[in-house]
Design a protein around this motif. Structure first.
Motif, PDB file in Angstrom:
ATOM      1  N   GLN A 298      -9.691  42.319 -17.658  1.00  0.00           N
ATOM      2  CA  GLN A 298      -9.495  41.044 -16.956  1.00  0.00           C
ATOM      3  C   GLN A 298      -8.902  41.297 -15.561  1.00  0.00           C
ATOM      4  O   GLN A 298      -7.764  40.928 -15.266  1.00  0.00           O
ATOM      5  CB  GLN A 298      -8.578  40.141 -17.772  1.00  0.00           C
ATOM      6  CG  GLN A 298      -9.219  39.711 -19.083  1.00  0.00           C
ATOM      7  CD  GLN A 298      -8.284  38.917 -19.969  1.00  0.00           C
ATOM      8  OE1 GLN A 298      -7.224  39.408 -20.329  1.00  0.00           O
ATOM      9  NE2 GLN A 298      -8.671  37.708 -20.306  1.00  0.00           N
TER      10      GLN A 298
ATOM     11  N   ASN B 144     -11.806  26.193 -25.848  1.00  0.00           N
ATOM     12  CA  ASN B 144     -10.941  27.071 -25.059  1.00  0.00           C
ATOM     13  C   ASN B 144      -9.892  26.198 -24.351  1.00  0.00           C
ATOM     14  O   ASN B 144     -10.153  25.025 -24.058  1.00  0.00           O
ATOM     15  CB  ASN B 144     -11.810  27.839 -24.050  1.00  0.00           C
ATOM     16  CG  ASN B 144     -10.962  28.691 -23.133  1.00  0.00           C
ATOM     17  OD1 ASN B 144     -10.663  28.304 -22.017  1.00  0.00           O
ATOM     18  ND2 ASN B 144     -10.542  29.849 -23.612  1.00  0.00           N
ATOM     19  N   ASP B 145      -8.718  26.761 -24.066  1.00  0.00           N
ATOM     20  CA  ASP B 145      -7.660  25.936 -23.455  1.00  0.00           C
ATOM     21  C   ASP B 145      -8.050  25.402 -22.063  1.00  0.00           C
ATOM     22  O   ASP B 145      -7.619  24.322 -21.675  1.00  0.00           O
ATOM     23  CB  ASP B 145      -6.308  26.677 -23.410  1.00  0.00           C
ATOM     24  CG  ASP B 145      -6.366  27.990 -22.645  1.00  0.00           C
ATOM     25  OD1 ASP B 145      -7.475  28.471 -22.344  1.00  0.00           O
ATOM     26  OD2 ASP B 145      -5.285  28.557 -22.354  1.00  0.00           O
ATOM     27  N   SER B 146      -8.890  26.158 -21.336  1.00  0.00           N
ATOM     28  CA  SER B 146      -9.291  25.645 -20.013  1.00  0.00           C
ATOM     29  C   SER B 146     -10.215  24.435 -20.193  1.00  0.00           C
ATOM     30  O   SER B 146     -10.115  23.449 -19.465  1.00  0.00           O
ATOM     31  CB  SER B 146      -9.970  26.730 -19.178  1.00  0.00           C
ATOM     32  OG  SER B 146     -11.136  27.193 -19.815  1.00  0.00           O
TER      33      SER B 146
ATOM     34  N   SER C 127     -11.125  35.218 -15.472  1.00  0.00           N
ATOM     35  CA  SER C 127     -10.211  36.376 -15.466  1.00  0.00           C
ATOM     36  C   SER C 127     -10.969  37.700 -15.523  1.00  0.00           C
ATOM     37  O   SER C 127     -10.456  38.731 -15.114  1.00  0.00           O
ATOM     38  CB  SER C 127      -9.263  36.292 -16.657  1.00  0.00           C
ATOM     39  OG  SER C 127      -9.993  36.398 -17.860  1.00  0.00           O
TER      40      SER C 127
ATOM     41  N   SER D 164      -6.530  29.917 -26.465  1.00  0.00           N
ATOM     42  CA  SER D 164      -6.441  30.462 -25.102  1.00  0.00           C
ATOM     43  C   SER D 164      -7.026  31.875 -25.001  1.00  0.00           C
ATOM     44  O   SER D 164      -6.457  32.754 -24.356  1.00  0.00           O
ATOM     45  CB  SER D 164      -5.006  30.412 -24.594  1.00  0.00           C
ATOM     46  OG  SER D 164      -4.210  31.309 -25.289  1.00  0.00           O
ATOM     47  N   PHE D 165      -8.180  32.025 -25.633  1.00  0.00           N
ATOM     48  CA  PHE D 165      -8.911  33.297 -25.618  1.00  0.00           C
ATOM     49  C   PHE D 165     -10.397  32.947 -25.618  1.00  0.00           C
ATOM     50  O   PHE D 165     -10.767  31.824 -25.949  1.00  0.00           O
ATOM     51  CB  PHE D 165      -8.571  34.117 -26.878  1.00  0.00           C
ATOM     52  CG  PHE D 165      -7.094  34.306 -27.054  1.00  0.00           C
ATOM     53  CD1 PHE D 165      -6.438  35.344 -26.402  1.00  0.00           C
ATOM     54  CD2 PHE D 165      -6.347  33.411 -27.813  1.00  0.00           C
ATOM     55  CE1 PHE D 165      -5.067  35.484 -26.520  1.00  0.00           C
ATOM     56  CE2 PHE D 165      -4.977  33.552 -27.933  1.00  0.00           C
ATOM     57  CZ  PHE D 165      -4.336  34.600 -27.291  1.00  0.00           C
ATOM     58  N   PRO D 166     -11.225  33.929 -25.299  1.00  0.00           N
ATOM     59  CA  PRO D 166     -12.657  33.623 -25.340  1.00  0.00           C
ATOM     60  C   PRO D 166     -13.120  33.370 -26.773  1.00  0.00           C
ATOM     61  O   PRO D 166     -12.574  33.951 -27.709  1.00  0.00           O
ATOM     62  CB  PRO D 166     -13.321  34.897 -24.808  1.00  0.00           C
ATOM     63  CG  PRO D 166     -12.241  35.829 -24.417  1.00  0.00           C
ATOM     64  CD  PRO D 166     -10.936  35.295 -24.868  1.00  0.00           C
TER      65      PRO D 166
ATOM     66  N   GLU E  10     -14.257  32.124 -18.198  1.00  0.00           N
ATOM     67  CA  GLU E  10     -13.471  33.363 -18.364  1.00  0.00           C
ATOM     68  C   GLU E  10     -13.400  34.093 -17.010  1.00  0.00           C
ATOM     69  O   GLU E  10     -13.673  35.294 -16.910  1.00  0.00           O
ATOM     70  CB  GLU E  10     -14.062  34.259 -19.462  1.00  0.00           C
ATOM     71  CG  GLU E  10     -13.891  33.724 -20.867  1.00  0.00           C
ATOM     72  CD  GLU E  10     -12.440  33.678 -21.375  1.00  0.00           C
ATOM     73  OE1 GLU E  10     -11.585  34.418 -20.837  1.00  0.00           O
ATOM     74  OE2 GLU E  10     -12.168  32.876 -22.283  1.00  0.00           O
TER      75      GLU E  10
ATOM     76  N   GLU F  68      -7.257  38.388 -13.648  1.00  0.00           N
ATOM     77  CA  GLU F  68      -5.992  37.972 -14.262  1.00  0.00           C
ATOM     78  C   GLU F  68      -4.859  38.933 -13.880  1.00  0.00           C
ATOM     79  O   GLU F  68      -3.721  38.515 -13.660  1.00  0.00           O
ATOM     80  CB  GLU F  68      -6.167  37.925 -15.785  1.00  0.00           C
ATOM     81  CG  GLU F  68      -4.973  37.383 -16.530  1.00  0.00           C
ATOM     82  CD  GLU F  68      -5.321  36.962 -17.952  1.00  0.00           C
ATOM     83  OE1 GLU F  68      -6.114  36.014 -18.122  1.00  0.00           O
ATOM     84  OE2 GLU F  68      -4.807  37.577 -18.900  1.00  0.00           O
TER      85      GLU F  68
ATOM     86  N   LYS G 177      -4.043  39.597 -23.509  1.00  0.00           N
ATOM     87  CA  LYS G 177      -2.633  39.218 -23.627  1.00  0.00           C
ATOM     88  C   LYS G 177      -1.874  40.013 -24.697  1.00  0.00           C
ATOM     89  O   LYS G 177      -0.872  39.536 -25.233  1.00  0.00           O
ATOM     90  CB  LYS G 177      -2.493  37.717 -23.914  1.00  0.00           C
ATOM     91  CG  LYS G 177      -3.102  36.823 -22.854  1.00  0.00           C
ATOM     92  CD  LYS G 177      -3.060  35.373 -23.234  1.00  0.00           C
ATOM     93  CE  LYS G 177      -3.836  34.543 -22.226  1.00  0.00           C
ATOM     94  NZ  LYS G 177      -4.152  33.213 -22.629  1.00  0.00           N
TER      95      LYS G 177
ATOM     96  N   ILE H  58      -6.414  26.983 -15.542  1.00  0.00           N
ATOM     97  CA  ILE H  58      -5.223  27.336 -16.312  1.00  0.00           C
ATOM     98  C   ILE H  58      -4.642  28.561 -15.637  1.00  0.00           C
ATOM     99  O   ILE H  58      -5.349  29.545 -15.415  1.00  0.00           O
ATOM    100  CB  ILE H  58      -5.576  27.740 -17.763  1.00  0.00           C
ATOM    101  CG1 ILE H  58      -6.166  26.578 -18.538  1.00  0.00           C
ATOM    102  CG2 ILE H  58      -4.366  28.317 -18.457  1.00  0.00           C
ATOM    103  CD1 ILE H  58      -5.218  25.903 -19.486  1.00  0.00           C
TER     104      ILE H  58
ATOM    105  N   GLY I 233      -1.977  33.582 -18.955  1.00  0.00           N
ATOM    106  CA  GLY I 233      -3.364  33.985 -18.673  1.00  0.00           C
ATOM    107  C   GLY I 233      -3.964  33.113 -17.585  1.00  0.00           C
ATOM    108  O   GLY I 233      -3.302  32.214 -17.040  1.00  0.00           O
ATOM    109  N   PHE I 234      -5.226  33.383 -17.301  1.00  0.00           N
ATOM    110  CA  PHE I 234      -5.896  32.660 -16.219  1.00  0.00           C
ATOM    111  C   PHE I 234      -7.328  32.339 -16.634  1.00  0.00           C
ATOM    112  O   PHE I 234      -8.015  33.167 -17.247  1.00  0.00           O
ATOM    113  CB  PHE I 234      -5.904  33.541 -14.962  1.00  0.00           C
ATOM    114  CG  PHE I 234      -6.923  33.123 -13.922  1.00  0.00           C
ATOM    115  CD1 PHE I 234      -6.943  31.823 -13.429  1.00  0.00           C
ATOM    116  CD2 PHE I 234      -7.854  34.031 -13.438  1.00  0.00           C
ATOM    117  CE1 PHE I 234      -7.879  31.434 -12.476  1.00  0.00           C
ATOM    118  CE2 PHE I 234      -8.798  33.654 -12.483  1.00  0.00           C
ATOM    119  CZ  PHE I 234      -8.805  32.353 -12.006  1.00  0.00           C
TER     120      PHE I 234
HETATM  121  C1  BGC Z   1      -8.211  34.106 -21.723  1.00  0.00           C
HETATM  122  C2  BGC Z   1      -8.848  32.753 -21.588  1.00  0.00           C
HETATM  123  C3  BGC Z   1      -7.777  31.690 -21.440  1.00  0.00           C
HETATM  124  C4  BGC Z   1      -6.843  32.033 -20.314  1.00  0.00           C
HETATM  125  C5  BGC Z   1      -5.724  31.018 -20.133  1.00  0.00           C
HETATM  126  C6  BGC Z   1      -7.256  34.347 -20.569  1.00  0.00           C
HETATM  127  O1  BGC Z   1      -6.578  35.556 -20.743  1.00  0.00           O
HETATM  128  O2  BGC Z   1      -9.185  35.117 -21.745  1.00  0.00           O
HETATM  129  O3  BGC Z   1      -9.669  32.468 -22.688  1.00  0.00           O
HETATM  130  O4  BGC Z   1      -8.388  30.453 -21.204  1.00  0.00           O
HETATM  131  O5  BGC Z   1      -6.275  33.317 -20.517  1.00  0.00           O
HETATM  132  O6  BGC Z   1      -4.944  30.898 -21.248  1.00  0.00           O
END
Ligand code: BGC
Length: 550
Positions: free
Chosen positions: A367, A277-279, A340, A224-226, A338, A370, A242, A298, A302-303
């Motif tokens: 972000q 990535n989670d999205s 956010s 869940s990060f880039p 991304e 976000e 985060k 998502i 995060g967003f």
């Molecule tokens: C992250 C994204 C992630 C999203 C949802 C964001 O802060 O940068 O990579 O998909 O949160 O978890």
């Protein structure tokens, strides 16, 4: 319910909650309507007098005689303004930008921000190596990892293929490990050692051992990060938001190797086959069930939004290092936008609380989108407003509740619970707040009612801004497919995350704004529908592995 009715009802729900002073008069709850303006009048008058520093002794001798419990409670203090005045200002600042014309304008501004990032950016509009969406026929059993903002989950997932009246995917077994600050602050490789330890614990479960026997588990990771993908199974670690510190000393290193090295040290029978990535994972899992899916949102801690776009929507420099075979075959590509990282001052009107949040943030401006809409920040925005109300307008009789001075101490879960409270006179909400943020005397109905109003305004703005974000990406996709809003057709968006799934009325409000925006752009009515995609990050991690095998 039609969108405009929902928006109307939402506003009236917010403005017509009963006044506790009137609660005893059940036969006529409106009887004391007059009290409020009078109370406001007295408060403003006294505040003005004290600001002028005139007759302080007279003011203080008048105060105790006012017909209000609160007045006696803070008899020696007066405030810059009344709570009602402050609430009116908050409402004006948070609600004014939400009419369709302004949201359309924001959507357009976001769209302008996309172009340079589609051309060149190693932080957002990140293409993956996944160019085909699943057929929905793929089968298999996989170990799925989901590193989220607050939990690390390890699950055995079974994919059975899309079939009528039966579950196409199933979590056979799942272990969840909390990511608290002690984990979030683990530096560099320590974080990946922690992950390996938890994978070890999860697969030591006798039930899992039985499922897998002695063979190696194929693993898929939802991150869940880039991440800058270098193949379907590898990617370079990019800056993490985060509050995580795992990139210290590891930035730019291969994420797969960072995870596999400590797993090998422990002799774990696992192999990392896919990173998404989670999205993107959410999009894949939703597309496994519904082939019309092209977007995923998502919105939890995060967003982010993932979109399936024509490869030509991104400039060729974005595919640097991609094999020729991939370039020849791919017509579309799964893009981690991304989102956010877009937004900020050029797009969204910022209030002083948005500015304060950003200024105090460990990564200001990283972000901005976000910061205005995700679960990590909604509670914090409300906290900033509430603290101001305590200091300047006498909320809680001017007493700062325990811990409320600390950044991020007001949990988004707490404000969601206050919004959901249906108990008479908000007794449950009062008790909850007193447990989380004790005061020398419990909060009053008015105190909690004020926080509820603020929370509703902050969350409503978030839902509307999300709608603007989705609309801008929908425009991007529509144009890059050579379509127009009128010919774009209907589309489902897979949605995952605590805010969009569970925050009271959030998804409904976002849907209502989205309906208004797409209609204003000339699309057929209800052309986009927001659909909950339960556990989609974990399912998507597995779908990503099985897509490789077909
Ligand atoms: C992250 C994204 C992630 C999203 C949802 C964001 O802060 O940068 O990579 O998909 O949160 O978890």
């Amino acid at each position: 319910m039609p969108s405009h009715l929902l928006l109307k009802r939402f506003k009236s729900r917010r403005m017509t909650l009963p006044d506790p002073d009137c609660a005893h008069n059940a036969s006529n709850p409106n009887l004391c309507w007059y009290k409020k303006p009078m109370f406001d009048f007295w408060q403003s008058l006294l505040a003005a007098l004290e600001r002028l520093a005139m007759l302080p002794s007279l003011i203080h001798s008048v105060l105790p005689s006012l017909p209000s419990r609160k007045r006696t409670r803070d008899a020696v203090r007066t405030y810059e303004r009344t709570l009602d005045d402050l609430l009116r200002e908050i409402q004006r600042l948070l609600e004014a930008p939400l009419d369709p014309a302004q949201l359309l304008h924001m959507s357009g501004k976001l769209h302008d921000q996309f172009a340079p990032k589609l051309h060149a950016s190693d932080m957002c509009m990140l293409p993956s190596y996944n160019h085909k969406l699943p057929t929905g026929l793929e089968h298999g059993t996989y170990l799925a990892l989901d590193v989220g903002g607050s939990n690390f989950r390890v699950a055995v997932v079974e994919l059975n293929g899309r079939q009528p009246a039966a579950k196409s995917m199933r979590i056979v077994n799942m272990k969840s490990y909390k990511i608290d600050n002690s984990v979030r602050y683990l530096r560099g490789t320590q974080f990946f050692d922690w992950m390996a330890e938890k994978i070890d614990m999860a697969i030591s479960d006798p039930q899992l051992k039985k499922i897998n026997g002695t063979s190696t588990f194929p693993m898929g990771l939802a991150w869940s990060f880039p991440v800058e993908q270098t193949s379907t199974r590898s990617g370079n670690l990019l800056a993490m938001g985060k509050g995580f510190r795992a990139t210290e000393g590891t930035l730019g290193q291969d994420l797969s190797e960072l995870i596999m090295a400590p797993c090998r040290k422990r002799n774990l029978p696992v192999r990392l086959d896919s990173i998404v990535n989670d999205s993107s994972a959410t999009l894949l899992s939703r597309a496994y069930e519904d082939p019309a899916t092209r977007f995923a949102v998502i919105l939890g801690t995060g967003f982010n939004i993932a979109v399936h776009l024509p490869t030509s929507a991104l400039s060729s420099t974005k595919y640097k290092g991609y094999p020729q075979k991939w370039r020849d075959e791919a017509t579309h590509v799964l893009v981690n936008t991304e989102l956010s990282m877009f937004g900020g001052k050029p797009v969204f009107p910022m209030t002083r609380w948005d500015e304060q949040l950003n200024d105090a943030h460990v990564r200001p401006d990283f972000q901005p989108f976000e910061h205005m809409i995700s679960g990590r920040y909604l509670g914090e925005l409300v906290r900033l407003i509430v603290s101001e109300a305590v200091r300047t307008a006498g909320l809680f009789g001017g007493e700062m509740p325990d811990k409320l001075n600390e950044a991020y101490s007001l949990d988004t879960g707490t404000i969601a619970a206050l919004e959901m409270d249906t108990s008479k006179n908000l007794t449950n909400g009062i008790a909850l707040f007193q447990t989380k943020h004790p005061l020398s005397r419990p909060p009053t109905y008015n105190d909690i009612h004020f926080i509820r109003q603020v929370s509703q305004l902050v969350a409503h703005r978030a839902a509307a801004f999300l709608a603007a974000g989705i609309h801008s990406l929908w425009n991007l996709r529509t144009a890059s497919e050579g379509l127009t809003p009128a010919t774009a057709g209907k589309m489902a968006i897979g949605c995952n995350g605590s805010i969009i799934e569970k925050y009271p009325l959030f998804r409904e409000l976002c849907q209502s704004h989205l309906d208004e925006l797409t209609a204003a752009s000339g699309a057929e009515p209800k052309s986009i529908s927001l659909e909950i995609a339960v556990e989609s990050a974990i399912f998507g991690a597995a779908v990503a592995v099985c897509c490789l095998e077909e």
